[in-house]
Design a protein around this motif. Structure first.
Motif, PDB file in Angstrom:
ATOM      1  N   MET A  99       0.790  -1.159   0.000  1.00 36.19           N
ATOM      2  CA  MET A  99       0.000   0.000   0.000  1.00 36.19           C
ATOM      3  C   MET A  99       0.851   1.248   0.000  1.00 36.19           C
ATOM      4  N   LYS A 100       1.975   1.148   0.558  1.00 35.56           N
ATOM      5  CA  LYS A 100       2.844   2.292   0.581  1.00 35.56           C
ATOM      6  C   LYS A 100       3.307   2.648  -0.820  1.00 35.56           C
ATOM      7  N   SER A 101       3.517   1.713  -1.632  1.00 34.29           N
ATOM      8  CA  SER A 101       3.965   2.002  -2.976  1.00 34.29           C
ATOM      9  C   SER A 101       2.865   2.704  -3.772  1.00 34.29           C
ATOM     10  N   TRP A 102       1.636   2.296  -3.470  1.00 35.66           N
ATOM     11  CA  TRP A 102       0.527   2.955  -4.135  1.00 35.66           C
ATOM     12  C   TRP A 102       0.428   4.410  -3.695  1.00 35.66           C
ATOM     13  N   VAL A 103       0.622   4.719  -2.479  1.00 34.19           N
ATOM     14  CA  VAL A 103       0.587   6.070  -1.942  1.00 34.19           C
ATOM     15  C   VAL A 103       1.781   6.855  -2.498  1.00 34.19           C
ATOM     16  N   ILE A 104       2.926   6.197  -2.555  1.00 35.09           N
ATOM     17  CA  ILE A 104       4.109   6.880  -3.064  1.00 35.09           C
ATOM     18  C   ILE A 104       3.891   7.208  -4.542  1.00 35.09           C
ATOM     19  N   ARG A 105       3.312   6.262  -5.268  1.00 34.47           N
ATOM     20  CA  ARG A 105       3.042   6.507  -6.672  1.00 34.47           C
ATOM     21  C   ARG A 105       2.055   7.647  -6.850  1.00 34.47           C
ATOM     22  N   CYS A 106       1.044   7.664  -6.026  1.00 32.25           N
ATOM     23  CA  CYS A 106       0.053   8.751  -6.101  1.00 32.25           C
ATOM     24  C   CYS A 106       0.697  10.080  -5.760  1.00 32.25           C
ATOM     25  N   VAL A 107       1.549  10.076  -4.756  1.00 31.91           N
ATOM     26  CA  VAL A 107       2.221  11.313  -4.365  1.00 31.91           C
ATOM     27  C   VAL A 107       3.144  11.764  -5.489  1.00 31.91           C
ATOM     28  N   LEU A 108       3.876  10.798  -6.082  1.00 34.47           N
ATOM     29  CA  LEU A 108       4.762  11.148  -7.193  1.00 34.47           C
ATOM     30  C   LEU A 108       3.959  11.632  -8.395  1.00 34.47           C
ATOM     31  N   LEU A 109       2.829  10.969  -8.662  1.00 31.88           N
ATOM     32  CA  LEU A 109       1.974  11.407  -9.764  1.00 31.88           C
ATOM     33  C   LEU A 109       1.443  12.801  -9.511  1.00 31.88           C
ATOM     34  N   LEU A 110       1.012  13.039  -8.275  1.00 25.58           N
ATOM     35  CA  LEU A 110       0.524  14.372  -7.917  1.00 25.58           C
ATOM     36  C   LEU A 110       1.650  15.406  -8.005  1.00 25.58           C
ATOM     37  N   ALA A 111       2.844  15.021  -7.589  1.00 22.30           N
ATOM     38  CA  ALA A 111       3.983  15.934  -7.677  1.00 22.30           C
ATOM     39  C   ALA A 111       4.305  16.227  -9.128  1.00 22.30           C
ATOM     40  N   LEU A 112       4.255  15.166  -9.973  1.00 21.87           N
ATOM     41  CA  LEU A 112       4.515  15.357 -11.391  1.00 21.87           C
ATOM     42  C   LEU A 112       3.452  16.257 -12.018  1.00 21.87           C
ATOM     43  N   LEU A 113       2.203  15.967 -11.704  1.00 20.63           N
ATOM     44  CA  LEU A 113       1.116  16.802 -12.217  1.00 20.63           C
ATOM     45  C   LEU A 113       1.243  18.242 -11.689  1.00 20.63           C
ATOM     46  N   GLY A 114       1.593  18.399 -10.470  1.00 24.47           N
ATOM     47  CA  GLY A 114       1.784  19.736  -9.878  1.00 24.47           C
ATOM     48  C   GLY A 114       2.904  20.485 -10.576  1.00 24.47           C
ATOM     49  N   SER A 115       4.003  19.772 -10.868  1.00 22.35           N
ATOM     50  CA  SER A 115       5.119  20.451 -11.546  1.00 22.35           C
ATOM     51  C   SER A 115       4.717  20.843 -12.957  1.00 22.35           C
ATOM     52  N   TYR A 116       3.943  19.956 -13.652  1.00 22.00           N
ATOM     53  CA  TYR A 116       3.451  20.326 -14.979  1.00 22.00           C
ATOM     54  C   TYR A 116       2.520  21.539 -14.901  1.00 22.00           C
ATOM     55  N   TRP A 117       1.647  21.531 -13.896  1.00 25.43           N
ATOM     56  CA  TRP A 117       0.715  22.642 -13.721  1.00 25.43           C
ATOM     57  C   TRP A 117       1.467  23.940 -13.456  1.00 25.43           C
ATOM     58  N   LEU A 118       2.461  23.886 -12.574  1.00 28.14           N
ATOM     59  CA  LEU A 118       3.252  25.079 -12.274  1.00 28.14           C
ATOM     60  C   LEU A 118       4.042  25.551 -13.498  1.00 28.14           C
ATOM     61  N   THR A 119       4.568  24.611 -14.285  1.00 28.40           N
ATOM     62  CA  THR A 119       5.290  24.966 -15.504  1.00 28.40           C
ATOM     63  C   THR A 119       4.339  25.628 -16.496  1.00 28.40           C
ATOM     64  N   TYR A 120       3.140  25.042 -16.600  1.00 34.18           N
ATOM     65  CA  TYR A 120       2.142  25.624 -17.489  1.00 34.18           C
ATOM     66  C   TYR A 120       1.777  27.034 -17.043  1.00 34.18           C
ATOM     67  N   GLN A 121       1.530  27.243 -15.761  1.00 34.20           N
ATOM     68  CA  GLN A 121       1.175  28.567 -15.238  1.00 34.20           C
ATOM     69  C   GLN A 121       2.322  29.561 -15.442  1.00 34.20           C
ATOM     70  N   HIS A 122       3.549  29.109 -15.234  1.00 32.57           N
ATOM     71  CA  HIS A 122       4.708  29.970 -15.459  1.00 32.57           C
ATOM     72  C   HIS A 122       4.783  30.377 -16.937  1.00 32.57           C
ATOM     73  N   GLY A 123       4.562  29.424 -17.842  1.00 31.06           N
ATOM     74  CA  GLY A 123       4.570  29.711 -19.279  1.00 31.06           C
ATOM     75  C   GLY A 123       3.498  30.736 -19.643  1.00 31.06           C
ATOM     76  N   ARG A 124       2.312  30.564 -19.054  1.00 32.64           N
ATOM     77  CA  ARG A 124       1.237  31.537 -19.315  1.00 32.64           C
ATOM     78  C   ARG A 124       1.600  32.913 -18.791  1.00 32.64           C
ATOM     79  N   ALA A 125       2.227  32.973 -17.617  1.00 30.33           N
ATOM     80  CA  ALA A 125       2.617  34.267 -17.042  1.00 30.33           C
ATOM     81  C   ALA A 125       3.673  34.941 -17.909  1.00 30.33           C
ATOM     82  N   VAL A 126       4.643  34.131 -18.381  1.00 29.97           N
ATOM     83  CA  VAL A 126       5.688  34.682 -19.270  1.00 29.97           C
ATOM     84  C   VAL A 126       5.053  35.178 -20.568  1.00 29.97           C
ATOM     85  N   GLU A 127       4.123  34.389 -21.122  1.00 32.48           N
ATOM     86  CA  GLU A 127       3.454  34.779 -22.372  1.00 32.48           C
ATOM     87  C   GLU A 127       2.664  36.073 -22.174  1.00 32.48           C
ATOM     88  N   ARG A 128       1.939  36.208 -21.058  1.00 34.25           N
ATOM     89  CA  ARG A 128       1.187  37.439 -20.773  1.00 34.25           C
ATOM     90  C   ARG A 128       2.129  38.625 -20.637  1.00 34.25           C
TER      91      ARG A 128
END
Length: 165
Positions: free
Chosen positions: A1-30
């Protein structure tokens, strides 16, 4: 179960980093769009100021050219008036001389035929003197009208040329 939680946390971290990169790109574009818009607006204002300055300079040039044309026309009218006054004086002297000549063309004497011829010559001289007087007066009027029309035409032409050049 820990691996599933770690995977979810890593997935969330990956998604969060993509989201932050996307927001940064939008801010730079604006920010880039805002800078480009500000630069374009600045260029537009500069072009407007330059256009207004150029238009004012052109308007001042035209007004000065028209004023010069008016001043030149006034000088021409003054010269024409002086010339007309001189011609009037000469014409008056000529008319006076003609009237004197008409008055002196008589033939005094005892011969009635000579007296009759002298009276006819006097009448003819008076008619010619009157004709000369009227012709000279009319010629003076026509010369003044011609001068006024010529000066007005030249002034109009100079004003027009100042506007189109």
């Amino acid at each position: 179960m820990k691996s599933w939680v770690i995977r979810c946390v890593l997935l969330l971290a990956l998604l969060g980093s993509y989201w932050l990169t996307y927001q940064h790109g939008r801010a730079v574009e604006r920010a880039e769009a805002a800078a480009a818009s500000a630069q374009r607006d600045s260029g537009d204002r500069l072009a407007e100021v330059i256009g207004e300055r150029t238009a004012r300079q052109e308007e001042q040039r035209r007004a000065q050219a028209q004023e010069e044309a008016r001043a030149h026309a006034q000088e021409e009218r003054t010269i024409a008036d002086v010339g007309a006054a001189g011609a009037d004086a000469v014409g008056q002297r000529l008319r006076d001389e003609g009237a004197k000549l008409a008055a002196t063309v008589s033939c005094p004497g005892t011969d009635t035929a000579a007296v009759t011829r002298g009276q006819a010559a006097t009448r003819a001289a008076m008619v010619l003197s009157d004709l000369l007087t009227r012709a000279d007066a009319r010629a003076g009027e026509l010369a003044k009208a011609y001068d006024r029309a010529r000066i007005a035409g030249q002034t109009c032409e100079a004003s027009y040329n100042a506007l189109i050049n």
